[in-house]
Design a protein around this motif. Structure first.
Motif, mmCIF file in Angstrom:
data_model
loop_
_atom_site.group_PDB
_atom_site.id
_atom_site.type_symbol
_atom_site.label_atom_id
_atom_site.label_comp_id
_atom_site.label_asym_id
_atom_site.label_seq_id
_atom_site.Cartn_x
_atom_site.Cartn_y
_atom_site.Cartn_z
ATOM 1 N N LYS A 153 -8.002 12.937 22.139
ATOM 2 C CA LYS A 153 -7.359 13.127 20.827
ATOM 3 C C LYS A 153 -7.417 14.607 20.458
ATOM 4 O O LYS A 153 -8.505 15.180 20.368
ATOM 5 N N MET A 154 -6.244 15.186 20.210
ATOM 6 C CA MET A 154 -6.149 16.608 19.904
ATOM 7 C C MET A 154 -5.823 16.800 18.422
ATOM 8 O O MET A 154 -5.017 16.059 17.845
ATOM 9 N N LEU A 155 -6.408 17.836 17.836
ATOM 10 C CA LEU A 155 -6.154 18.122 16.422
ATOM 11 C C LEU A 155 -4.677 18.413 16.185
ATOM 12 O O LEU A 155 -4.087 17.920 15.219
ATOM 13 N N TYR A 156 -4.051 19.212 17.057
ATOM 14 C CA TYR A 156 -2.672 19.630 16.809
ATOM 15 C C TYR A 156 -1.686 18.475 16.917
ATOM 16 O O TYR A 156 -0.710 18.422 16.169
ATOM 17 N N ASP A 157 -1.914 17.535 17.841
ATOM 18 C CA ASP A 157 -1.020 16.378 17.929
ATOM 19 C C ASP A 157 -1.020 15.600 16.626
ATOM 20 O O ASP A 157 0.027 15.144 16.139
ATOM 21 N N ASN A 158 -2.195 15.402 16.060
ATOM 22 C CA ASN A 158 -2.303 14.598 14.847
ATOM 23 C C ASN A 158 -1.815 15.344 13.620
ATOM 24 O O ASN A 158 -1.296 14.729 12.682
ATOM 25 N N ALA A 159 -1.932 16.670 13.616
ATOM 26 C CA ALA A 159 -1.332 17.447 12.522
ATOM 27 C C ALA A 159 0.174 17.253 12.517
ATOM 28 O O ALA A 159 0.793 17.019 11.464
ATOM 29 N N GLN A 160 0.777 17.338 13.684
ATOM 30 C CA GLN A 160 2.236 17.204 13.770
ATOM 31 C C GLN A 160 2.684 15.765 13.538
ATOM 32 O O GLN A 160 3.762 15.520 12.989
ATOM 33 N N LEU A 161 1.852 14.781 13.919
ATOM 34 C CA LEU A 161 2.167 13.381 13.625
ATOM 35 C C LEU A 161 2.209 13.154 12.113
ATOM 36 O O LEU A 161 3.132 12.504 11.599
ATOM 37 N N VAL A 162 1.215 13.681 11.402
ATOM 38 C CA VAL A 162 1.176 13.524 9.941
ATOM 39 C C VAL A 162 2.429 14.132 9.315
ATOM 40 O O VAL A 162 3.053 13.529 8.437
ATOM 41 N N ARG A 163 2.827 15.306 9.786
ATOM 42 C CA ARG A 163 3.986 15.980 9.204
ATOM 43 C C ARG A 163 5.271 15.189 9.472
ATOM 44 O O ARG A 163 6.095 14.988 8.572
ATOM 45 N N LEU A 164 5.449 14.730 10.704
ATOM 46 C CA LEU A 164 6.653 13.954 11.043
ATOM 47 C C LEU A 164 6.691 12.644 10.267
ATOM 48 O O LEU A 164 7.749 12.237 9.762
ATOM 49 N N CYS A 165 5.548 11.957 10.174
ATOM 50 C CA CYS A 165 5.507 10.693 9.435
ATOM 51 C C CYS A 165 5.766 10.918 7.947
ATOM 52 O O CYS A 165 6.356 10.054 7.275
ATOM 53 N N ASN A 166 5.351 12.058 7.439
ATOM 54 C CA ASN A 166 5.609 12.380 6.031
ATOM 55 C C ASN A 166 7.114 12.502 5.784
ATOM 56 O O ASN A 166 7.643 11.971 4.799
ATOM 57 N N TRP A 167 7.800 13.201 6.671
ATOM 58 C CA TRP A 167 9.260 13.305 6.540
ATOM 59 C C TRP A 167 9.916 11.935 6.697
ATOM 60 O O TRP A 167 10.852 11.599 5.971
ATOM 61 N N ALA A 168 9.435 11.161 7.676
ATOM 62 C CA ALA A 168 10.034 9.849 7.944
ATOM 63 C C ALA A 168 9.841 8.910 6.753
ATOM 64 O O ALA A 168 10.757 8.158 6.377
ATOM 65 N N TYR A 169 8.657 8.934 6.147
ATOM 66 C CA TYR A 169 8.408 8.077 4.990
ATOM 67 C C TYR A 169 9.294 8.476 3.816
ATOM 68 O O TYR A 169 9.875 7.616 3.128
ATOM 69 N N ALA A 170 9.432 9.771 3.583
ATOM 70 C CA ALA A 170 10.275 10.236 2.480
ATOM 71 C C ALA A 170 11.722 9.823 2.693
ATOM 72 O O ALA A 170 12.429 9.483 1.735
ATOM 73 N N SER A 171 12.180 9.829 3.938
ATOM 74 C CA SER A 171 13.576 9.511 4.231
ATOM 75 C C SER A 171 13.863 8.021 4.173
ATOM 76 O O SER A 171 14.937 7.604 3.739
ATOM 77 N N THR A 172 12.890 7.206 4.622
ATOM 78 C CA THR A 172 13.159 5.769 4.776
ATOM 79 C C THR A 172 12.428 4.883 3.781
ATOM 80 O O THR A 172 12.861 3.758 3.530
ATOM 81 N N GLY A 173 11.304 5.360 3.249
ATOM 82 C CA GLY A 173 10.478 4.513 2.396
ATOM 83 C C GLY A 173 9.709 3.455 3.162
ATOM 84 O O GLY A 173 9.075 2.584 2.554
ATOM 85 N N LYS A 174 9.701 3.510 4.490
ATOM 86 C CA LYS A 174 9.001 2.506 5.295
ATOM 87 C C LYS A 174 7.492 2.691 5.178
ATOM 88 O O LYS A 174 6.957 3.753 5.479
ATOM 89 N N GLU A 175 6.821 1.628 4.769
ATOM 90 C CA GLU A 175 5.382 1.698 4.553
ATOM 91 C C GLU A 175 4.619 1.977 5.840
ATOM 92 O O GLU A 175 3.488 2.489 5.799
ATOM 93 N N LEU A 176 5.192 1.646 7.000
ATOM 94 C CA LEU A 176 4.540 1.931 8.270
ATOM 95 C C LEU A 176 4.103 3.384 8.347
ATOM 96 O O LEU A 176 2.959 3.689 8.732
ATOM 97 N N PHE A 177 4.995 4.287 7.979
ATOM 98 C CA PHE A 177 4.699 5.714 8.111
ATOM 99 C C PHE A 177 3.607 6.148 7.136
ATOM 100 O O PHE A 177 2.728 6.936 7.481
#
Length: 561
Positions: free
Chosen positions: A159-183
């Motif tokens: 588990k790498m710090l940078y992968d999870n930083a970028q996952l959080v950022r992408l999921c943040n955009w995805a949640y804002a766009s779709t409203g899907k609770e998964l993200f």
């Protein structure tokens, strides 16, 4: 690579088997041959090292002519990436599968700018498939480094710090766009893992967790059916309703937890039922021997996570995440000396000097923390980071930056840092940082500097855009920087929550309290916004739309493609 004592490479390769086979020498044979060459043909070896160093230095000099920044460059790159997407499993076709955040950002920026729905959908599909697979830690949260197969099932469990930083950022955009609770749930789980397992003394974040424990990869994270039943007892049937233990062909360890698409969907709906189950599994797992942790805090990786935490904290109303981001920022900043950042810290040890990526990532982190807190000290710190970047990393032509500092003594060649690795390149991060900071401060000199750097970087990236997507993405930000200035009531804001729940990587936000003195950051052209009543001004470059005063109107404006 084998190096001379002064750090020049003279010979190397990519793979040496332990024993000689398939026409390849064994590694011990390689060592013996290199040793013999160094002892008996030292003059020839040194000539080879000088020639190789000169050749590599010329290839990496980045002397291509600057390019005119063109909006079609991003579209062309995004279309090319889209053609490589696995439409069934997400990510790029084939195996192994990496998250590849720079590519995902290219697609997302294309969607934001051109409303290319296929590009947005490719990102959403990739995220959903990743988050259902074994590459995601369904018990403790967080993403592993990559999947060894095409289905995101069998990860390399590191588990790498940078992968999870970028996952959080992408999921943040995805949640804002779709409203899907998964993200939203995966953001919360991943940050919970981060704060539970990755914080080091002082508040910064460790670099990584090892893949193996007790000499076996994935042992800490995998479960047999008996182990699940022992931990959950009567509730184990409920667990198996929402999760699958997968034992894929060729995998020699215990089964890997994953979800089918139907299980993923249902688990989000019934998420409250799963909380006590995951807590019990997490408690049982805590009794196991843990994988080793690389406890050094790398400055650029921390910068990425600080920005992601601050942005997600704004979007989801989690002030505790913003506090954690601020603490990490303070810890990294305090590790410096003589006004310079360190590259890493491990306990009391510090490694100097920093890389250009360190200054860029921390500048972006400072901007994100300013947006989240309104504290102008972060803008001052960001400006100081750019000053140090100029002082130690800028080239003599003032067209770009070297990755290493001018007083670094441990590198034979200074490269620019144009190529993406698992994170966007240093050059891409520098352009993004300068564009964002100049948008906030209206520093025209900094803006012109960012534009010059972007033009020359674009010229170099023309020759290998897939390896330099970070530069292309940053140049797209330079072409269309968005700025949102909001005047609102601090005690009962109407417009700020709208901006917070609609994050946009192209945009910087400034919040001005109603009734404050108009000496705060101004609109383009030096126009000061009136602060008697709530209002919002959205600007692209030097052009602003008319003021918006209603939340619904601002929502529509920020969601317009």
């Amino acid at each position: 690579m084998f190096l001379t004592p002064d750090g020049k490479p003279f010979w190397g390769g990519t793979y040496f088997p332990r024993e000689a086979r398939y026409g390849r020498p064994g590694f011990v044979q390689v060592l013996e041959a290199v040793d013999k060459a160094w002892r008996e043909k030292k003059e020839s070896v040194n000539q080879s090292a000088d020639g190789l160093t000169t050749h590599v230095e010329a290839r990496l000099a980045g002397s291509h002519a600057k390019a005119v920044l063109d909006s079609d460059t991003l579209a062309k790159l995004a279309n090319g990436i889209d053609g490589m997407i696995d439409r069934e499993l997400g990510g790029l076709r084939g195996a192994p599968k990496f998250p590849n955040a720079p590519f995902m950002q290219s697609l997302w920026l294309s969607w934001l700018r051109d409303s290319t729905a296929a590009h947005r959908d490719a990102v959403l599909l990739s995220l959903e498939k990743m988050l259902a697979g074994g590459i995601y830690d369904h018990v403790g949260g967080g993403l592993s480094r990559y999947s060894t197969d095409a289905e995101w099932l069998v990860p390399h469990f590191e588990k790498m710090l940078y992968d999870n930083a970028q996952l959080v950022r992408l999921c943040n955009w995805a949640y804002a766009s779709t409203g899907k609770e998964l993200f939203r749930l995966r953001i919360e789980e991943t940050i919970a893992w981060l704060l539970r397992e990755m914080r080091v003394e002082g508040g910064a974040f460790a670099a990584s967790l090892d893949a193996d424990s007790e000499g076996e990869e994935g042992l800490f994270y995998t479960w047999s059916k008996d182990e699940v039943e022992l931990a959950l007892d009567d509730e184990s049937a409920l667990f198996f309703h929402y999760f699958t233990l997968a034992d894929p062909h060729g995998w020699e360890g215990k089964p890997i937890i994953r979800q089918t698409e139907a299980q993923q969907t249902q688990s989000v709906i019934d998420r409250q039922q799963l909380v006590p189950l995951k807590e019990k599994l997490l408690a049982a797992r805590a009794q196991r021997i843990r994988p080793g942790r690389d406890g050094k805090a790398l400055t650029d990786w921390n910068g990425l996570m600080i920005a992601a935490l601050a942005e997600a904290g704004r979007s989801l109303g989690r002030s505790d995440w913003i506090v954690a981001a601020a603490a990490a920022f303070a810890a990294i900043a305090a590790a410096g000396r003589d006004n310079r950042l360190s590259h890493s810290m491990l306990g009391a040890k510090r490694l100097f000097p920093a890389l250009s990526s360190d200054y860029a990532a921390m500048t972006n982190a400072a901007v994100s923390l300013f947006e989240a807190t309104g504290n102008p000290d972060y803008i001052d710190r960001a400006g100081n980071f750019i000053e140090q970047l100029d002082l130690w990393h800028r080239d003599s032509d003032k067209t770009g930056y070297y990755l290493t500092a001018s007083n670094s003594t441990d590198v034979p060649i200074r490269i620019r840092g144009d190529v993406d690795e698992a994170i966007p390149s240093a050059t891409g991060q520098i352009i993004e940082a300068m564009v964002r900071l100049s948008s906030l401060t209206r520093d025209l000199e900094l803006w012109e500097k960012a534009w010059t750097i972007a033009e020359h970087a674009a010229g170099r990236a023309e020759h290998q855009p897939y390896g330099q997507a970070g530069i292309v993405n940053a140049c797209a930000l330079a072409l269309e920087p968005l700025k949102l200035v909001i005047v609102d009531k601090p005690e009962n804001p109407r417009l700020v929550p709208v901006a917070n729940r609609n994050p946009d990587p192209r945009r910087v936000d400034i919040v001005v309290p109603v009734g404050s003195a108009t000496n705060l950051p101004a609109l383009p052209g030096g126009v000061l916004p009136p602060t008697a009543e709530p209002g919002a001004w959205l600007c692209t470059g030097q052009v602003c739309l008319p003021v918006v005063t209603e939340a619904e109107e601002l929502e529509g404006l920020l969601r317009r493609r």
